[in-house]
Design a protein around this motif. Structure first.
Motif, PDB file in Angstrom:
ATOM      1  N   MET A  87       0.839  -1.198   0.000  1.00  0.00           N
ATOM      2  CA  MET A  87       0.000   0.000   0.000  1.00  0.00           C
ATOM      3  C   MET A  87       0.881   1.257   0.000  1.00  0.00           C
ATOM      4  O   MET A  87       1.804   1.358   0.795  1.00  0.00           O
ATOM      5  CB  MET A  87      -0.882   0.008   1.249  1.00  0.00           C
ATOM      6  CG  MET A  87      -2.123   0.838   1.038  1.00  0.00           C
ATOM      7  SD  MET A  87      -3.192   0.876   2.486  1.00  0.00           S
ATOM      8  CE  MET A  87      -3.339  -0.830   2.954  1.00  0.00           C
TER       9      MET A  87
ATOM     10  N   VAL B 190       1.248   5.033   0.696  1.00  0.00           N
ATOM     11  CA  VAL B 190       0.661   6.193   1.364  1.00  0.00           C
ATOM     12  C   VAL B 190       1.624   7.359   1.165  1.00  0.00           C
ATOM     13  O   VAL B 190       2.769   7.300   1.604  1.00  0.00           O
ATOM     14  CB  VAL B 190       0.434   5.918   2.862  1.00  0.00           C
ATOM     15  CG1 VAL B 190      -0.318   7.073   3.499  1.00  0.00           C
ATOM     16  CG2 VAL B 190      -0.302   4.618   3.068  1.00  0.00           C
TER      17      VAL B 190
ATOM     18  N   LEU C  89       2.927  11.515   0.965  1.00  0.00           N
ATOM     19  CA  LEU C  89       2.855  12.828   1.589  1.00  0.00           C
ATOM     20  C   LEU C  89       2.712  13.908   0.522  1.00  0.00           C
ATOM     21  O   LEU C  89       3.560  14.030  -0.372  1.00  0.00           O
ATOM     22  CB  LEU C  89       4.133  13.069   2.405  1.00  0.00           C
ATOM     23  CG  LEU C  89       4.346  14.496   2.917  1.00  0.00           C
ATOM     24  CD1 LEU C  89       3.295  14.890   3.933  1.00  0.00           C
ATOM     25  CD2 LEU C  89       5.740  14.645   3.515  1.00  0.00           C
TER      26      LEU C  89
ATOM     27  N   ILE D 103       2.857   3.635   9.693  1.00  0.00           N
ATOM     28  CA  ILE D 103       2.589   4.091   8.327  1.00  0.00           C
ATOM     29  C   ILE D 103       3.814   4.841   7.811  1.00  0.00           C
ATOM     30  O   ILE D 103       4.175   5.907   8.328  1.00  0.00           O
ATOM     31  CB  ILE D 103       1.334   4.969   8.276  1.00  0.00           C
ATOM     32  CG1 ILE D 103       0.121   4.118   8.648  1.00  0.00           C
ATOM     33  CG2 ILE D 103       1.149   5.585   6.890  1.00  0.00           C
ATOM     34  CD1 ILE D 103      -1.107   4.912   8.949  1.00  0.00           C
ATOM     35  N   LYS D 104       4.444   4.227   6.830  1.00  0.00           N
ATOM     36  CA  LYS D 104       5.633   4.859   6.248  1.00  0.00           C
ATOM     37  C   LYS D 104       5.208   5.661   5.042  1.00  0.00           C
ATOM     38  O   LYS D 104       4.678   5.119   4.083  1.00  0.00           O
ATOM     39  CB  LYS D 104       6.632   3.774   5.839  1.00  0.00           C
ATOM     40  CG  LYS D 104       7.869   3.781   6.706  1.00  0.00           C
ATOM     41  CD  LYS D 104       8.798   2.676   6.363  1.00  0.00           C
ATOM     42  CE  LYS D 104       9.721   3.069   5.207  1.00  0.00           C
ATOM     43  NZ  LYS D 104      10.651   1.946   4.877  1.00  0.00           N
ATOM     44  N   LEU D 105       5.436   6.952   5.115  1.00  0.00           N
ATOM     45  CA  LEU D 105       5.011   7.799   4.002  1.00  0.00           C
ATOM     46  C   LEU D 105       6.065   7.804   2.919  1.00  0.00           C
ATOM     47  O   LEU D 105       7.264   7.679   3.182  1.00  0.00           O
ATOM     48  CB  LEU D 105       4.773   9.229   4.484  1.00  0.00           C
ATOM     49  CG  LEU D 105       3.522   9.455   5.331  1.00  0.00           C
ATOM     50  CD1 LEU D 105       3.445  10.907   5.755  1.00  0.00           C
ATOM     51  CD2 LEU D 105       2.270   9.077   4.574  1.00  0.00           C
ATOM     52  N   ASP D 106       5.569   7.970   1.723  1.00  0.00           N
ATOM     53  CA  ASP D 106       6.491   8.131   0.607  1.00  0.00           C
ATOM     54  C   ASP D 106       6.375   9.578   0.154  1.00  0.00           C
ATOM     55  O   ASP D 106       5.336  10.208   0.330  1.00  0.00           O
ATOM     56  CB  ASP D 106       6.080   7.093  -0.454  1.00  0.00           C
ATOM     57  CG  ASP D 106       5.839   7.682  -1.807  1.00  0.00           C
ATOM     58  OD1 ASP D 106       6.785   7.682  -2.594  1.00  0.00           O
ATOM     59  OD2 ASP D 106       4.709   8.148  -2.065  1.00  0.00           O
ATOM     60  N   PHE D 107       7.468  10.141  -0.330  1.00  0.00           N
ATOM     61  CA  PHE D 107       7.450  11.555  -0.718  1.00  0.00           C
ATOM     62  C   PHE D 107       7.815  11.710  -2.193  1.00  0.00           C
ATOM     63  O   PHE D 107       8.996  11.778  -2.554  1.00  0.00           O
ATOM     64  CB  PHE D 107       8.428  12.346   0.169  1.00  0.00           C
ATOM     65  CG  PHE D 107       8.529  13.794  -0.221  1.00  0.00           C
ATOM     66  CD1 PHE D 107       7.438  14.643  -0.102  1.00  0.00           C
ATOM     67  CD2 PHE D 107       9.724  14.304  -0.732  1.00  0.00           C
ATOM     68  CE1 PHE D 107       7.523  15.971  -0.488  1.00  0.00           C
ATOM     69  CE2 PHE D 107       9.819  15.649  -1.119  1.00  0.00           C
ATOM     70  CZ  PHE D 107       8.716  16.474  -0.989  1.00  0.00           C
TER      71      PHE D 107
ATOM     72  N   ASP E 155      -1.992   5.147  -3.056  1.00  0.00           N
ATOM     73  CA  ASP E 155      -3.295   4.661  -2.584  1.00  0.00           C
ATOM     74  C   ASP E 155      -3.956   5.684  -1.675  1.00  0.00           C
ATOM     75  O   ASP E 155      -5.166   5.814  -1.636  1.00  0.00           O
ATOM     76  CB  ASP E 155      -3.118   3.340  -1.835  1.00  0.00           C
ATOM     77  CG  ASP E 155      -2.647   2.241  -2.772  1.00  0.00           C
ATOM     78  OD1 ASP E 155      -3.258   2.091  -3.841  1.00  0.00           O
ATOM     79  OD2 ASP E 155      -1.643   1.564  -2.447  1.00  0.00           O
ATOM     80  N   PHE E 156      -3.135   6.357  -0.886  1.00  0.00           N
ATOM     81  CA  PHE E 156      -3.626   7.428  -0.021  1.00  0.00           C
ATOM     82  C   PHE E 156      -2.674   8.611  -0.149  1.00  0.00           C
ATOM     83  O   PHE E 156      -1.466   8.426  -0.268  1.00  0.00           O
ATOM     84  CB  PHE E 156      -3.667   6.983   1.454  1.00  0.00           C
ATOM     85  CG  PHE E 156      -4.734   5.961   1.744  1.00  0.00           C
ATOM     86  CD1 PHE E 156      -6.026   6.363   2.081  1.00  0.00           C
ATOM     87  CD2 PHE E 156      -4.450   4.604   1.679  1.00  0.00           C
ATOM     88  CE1 PHE E 156      -7.014   5.426   2.351  1.00  0.00           C
ATOM     89  CE2 PHE E 156      -5.428   3.651   1.941  1.00  0.00           C
ATOM     90  CZ  PHE E 156      -6.717   4.063   2.280  1.00  0.00           C
TER      91      PHE E 156
END
Lengths: 241, 502
Positions: free
Chosen positions: A1, A3, A5, A31-35, A70-71
């Motif tokens: 998934m 998620v 930023l 939750i590991k955000l991707d940038f 996805d988010f």
């Protein structure tokens, strides 16, 4: 998934600590955000001033940046409101982009929306022993419908004494280019907002949009007032660390 | 109208208002009272959002079928003995009125409140012909004596207090009247009574025109509209062509929405329905009833996907009361008869000079309070942006602004140029930043720093610190399976929805 930023230009270049606080809070929940670095600005300054062609150029960087996410989560009701409320209008003539806009729209959340509605979290276990007042920003409430979420989160913060702000829903006078185009009018509006903030005798002013907070903080600082102005993500992160 | 007001630029007018603390206090005081009244009245009623939606649907339906309802209204009104005139422009509306005056050899006119008569600038034309015109709504009477345009749609003298009113009335009375509300209202009442009895013609506006009955409905709080529509032998009613609603049943919704949105009243004090001129067995009423239906560029909004909804407006003034800009500058800063957010939108529609009046759309922070307040949910905040876009497309904006927006496009259209611009800014700001803020009032910065300090760009932007932050947070934290489930469920629902739509 995936998620991602959506940092927003303001929290990228002026208030990186806000985005960082948001990243760190979500990291605590695994939750590991991707940038995605393709993103620049949502285009709102140009859009609201009537320069739609110019706005499209920066909006396209946002659409491209989050194509595979996805988010998408942003520390701003205004920038998310731009995607939800204005992108469909901006790209209404461009079928392919409009399809992407509709996809982007349904996966993009403002920070408190994501916490409360997606994760179902209102109590972060934070402690923040201060008198706090909250300014509900116009686009978060009126374009995006984020009204109770910040209060839900704040009400669970231990030691946080929330003081109601007079005429809270009145605009602070920022309004993007309005602040410089109609400088005196905007100045009168922020002056009144700052007066109401000071009347609360709160130690901290909190909000979920840095543009409005930049405006109010700028006024308070201009008057030499020593009141701390923070994004809710910063307050919550400080409260849990 | 007051020439001085509209000759100046928007900025000049705003400046005049901002320098007038008395005006601001008066406007703040009254609009706040109206806002809290509205809140209380709508809370008490309950289901306000559903009422709003119902009102919006009625207005959308009516405007979508305006040709049908308008002709139904006209047929029914004619059958009841009313004389109908169509005016395609403001000038024509005035010409028709003057013709009626001439035929009746009218010397004096009493008027009840009518915004559309302000719009066509009727009084001015009547006075030029030597006809005495008296406004009989108390607020309108006050601004008529002061030679001003209304500064609010429903409270035309919102910017004046009783001391100023006492001065104005004293001049008419020829003696000094005390600044006492009861005395002043009493004076106006007795003065206006004389005028009602003498007048040859009564002019009214129209809040709603009922298509199925050919009736016109007037809302008033002072009873003056009843005097105007019963005492003089001839009545002229002026109405914008969009005042129509289909049926009495729809009036119930409008009568629920309008007074609550406007003043927080459950019901207006007087609600009169006028159905044709006096019949044989009627005790009062005019012998002749003329209705002037005014287009004045309204019909050009029909079929316009962006602006048609502005014809849904029921002129309650709620958007003015909610507007933070109106709160600070009042109505005259808008330069004409309609003010506040609705004024900013309809003024350029009703005028030929779009350049001059399109400028008012800039006097908004786009906060959306107007939309939230509107009882029929007109998206005024979006329309303000459409006007701005039209201004850009028609090349009406300033050169410096165009350059700025061109620069914005160059900087934000690509993340590399964006990053470079940020780096340039980080370097450049060293010249003006002191102690983490910018207070310098040089050049264009002054527009911001005159009222507030400006923040500085961060030493390292988020994108510059991302790699470090990502590395730091690299250790895996096990995700709560509940959260995982919630997110997965949302994703699945979204996919399902999209597939069913395809």
């Amino acid at each position: 998934m995936k998620v991602s930023l959506f940092v927003t230009c303001l929290c990228d270049v002026i208030y990186p600590q806000v985005s960082e606080a948001m990243v760190r809070i979500l990291h605590r929940y695994g939750i590991k955000l991707d940038f995605p670095k393709l993103q620049t600005c949502c285009g709102q300054p140009a859009f609201n001033s009537g320069y739609w062609e110019e706005a499209k150029e920066s909006a396209k960087t946002i659409i491209a940046a989050f194509k595979d996410s996805d988010f998408v989560i942003a520390p701003s009701g205004s920038c998310v409101g731009m995607i939800h409320h204005h992108y469909p209008t901006l790209f209404k003539e461009e079928r392919e982009l409009l399809q992407q806009v509709n996809e982007l729209k349904e996966k993009t959340y403002e920070f408190t929306q994501f916490l409360v509605h997606v994760l179902g979290i209102t109590d972060l276990g934070a402690t923040f022993r201060h008198r706090v007042t909250y300014h509900p920003s116009c686009h978060a409430t009126r374009l995006l419908g984020v009204t109770n979420e910040p209060y839900q989160l704040l009400s669970k913060v231990k030691g946080c004494q929330l003081i109601p702000l007079k005429n809270a829903s009145d605009c602070c006078g920022f309004g993007g280019t309005f602040a410089v185009k109609m400088s005196d009018l905007s100045g009168a509006m922020v002056k009144e907002k700052a007066e109401h903030v000071l009347e609360t005798e709160a130690e901290v002013l909190v909000g979920i949009d840095m543009a409005c907070l930049m405006n109010i903080a700028g006024r308070l600082s201009h008057e030499g007032k020593n009141i701390r102005v923070m994004h809710l993500a910063e307050l919550l992160y400080e409260g849990v660390s | 109208m007051n020439e001085v007001q509209s000759e100046n630029s928007l900025k000049d007018r705003v400046q005049v208002a901002l320098n007038n603390e008395f005006l601001q206090n008066a406007v703040k005081f009254t609009t706040e009272k109206l806002r809290s009244g509205k809140q209380a009245a709508t809370d008490q009623l309950g289901h306000w959002e559903e009422w709003r939606e119902r009102g919006r649907q009625i207005r959308l339906h009516t405007i979508a079928h305006l040709d049908y309802y308008l002709s139904l209204f006209v047929d029914n009104l004619r059958a009841a003995g009313g004389i109908v005139h169509f005016a395609s422009t403001a000038e024509e509306a005035v010409r028709i009125s003057l013709k009626i005056m001439e035929a009746k050899q009218a010397k004096s006119v009493v008027k009840s409140k009518s915004m559309v008569s302000e719009e066509v600038e009727l009084n001015h034309a009547l006075i030029e012909k030597g006809i005495e015109v008296v406004e009989t709504d108390l607020g309108e009477y006050i601004i008529q004596l002061a030679n001003e345009t209304p500064s609010h749609i429903i409270i035309p003298a919102i910017h004046r207090n009783r001391k100023q009113v006492a001065e104005l009335f004293s001049k008419v009375a020829g003696e000094e009247l005390p600044a006492d509300t009861a005395v002043l209202a009493g004076f106006a009442r007795s003065k206006l009574r004389e005028k009602f009895l003498q007048a040859d013609i009564g002019i009214t506006g129209c809040n709603f025109a009922i298509a199925e009955a050919g009736s016109m409905v007037l809302f008033s709080n002072e009873g003056n509209a009843r005097m105007v529509s019963t005492l003089p032998k001839t009545q002229i009613t002026m109405m914008g062509m969009e005042r129509i609603i289909p049926s009495w049943e729809d009036l119930e919704v409008m009568a629920t929405l309008l007074p609550r949105a406007a003043t927080g009243q459950d019901l207006t004090v007087y609600m009169s329905a006028i159905n044709g001129p006096r019949r044989n067995d009627d005790l009062d009423g005019p012998e002749e009833l003329h209705v002037i239906i005014i287009d004045n560029n309204r019909s050009s909004q029909l079929g316009d996907p962006e602006f048609q909804e502005v014809l849904n407006c029921i002129r309650c003034g709620a958007c003015l009361n909610a507007c933070p800009v109106y709160r600070h500058v009042g109505g005259h800063a808008y330069g004409w008869v309609y003010s506040g957010p609705i004024g900013a939108v309809i003024t350029p529609i009703l005028h030929k000079d779009k350049e001059k009046w399109g400028e008012i759309a800039n006097a908004s922070s786009l906060c959306g309070a107007c939309y939230e307040a509107c009882p029929v949910k007109i998206p005024l905040h979006d329309m303000l942006v459409y006007i701005r876009r039209n201004n850009v497309e028609k090349n009406r904006t300033k050169k410096l602004e165009k350059l700025g927006m061109n620069l914005f496009r160059k900087v934000t259209s690509n993340h590399r140029t964006f990053h470079l611009a940020v780096q340039a800014g980080q370097l450049g700001q060293k010249l003006i930043a002191r102690k983490g803020k910018i207070t310098s009032k040089i050049g264009p910065l002054k527009k911001w720093t005159a009222y507030r300090d400006a923040p500085v760009l961060a030493k390292r932007s988020f994108r510059e610190s991302w790699d470090r932050l990502e590395k730091e947070l690299n250790q895996e934290i096990p995700q709560d399976p509940n959260l995982q489930k919630r997110m997965q469920k949302i994703l699945a629902e979204r996919r399902e929805k999209n597939e069913s739509e395809r």
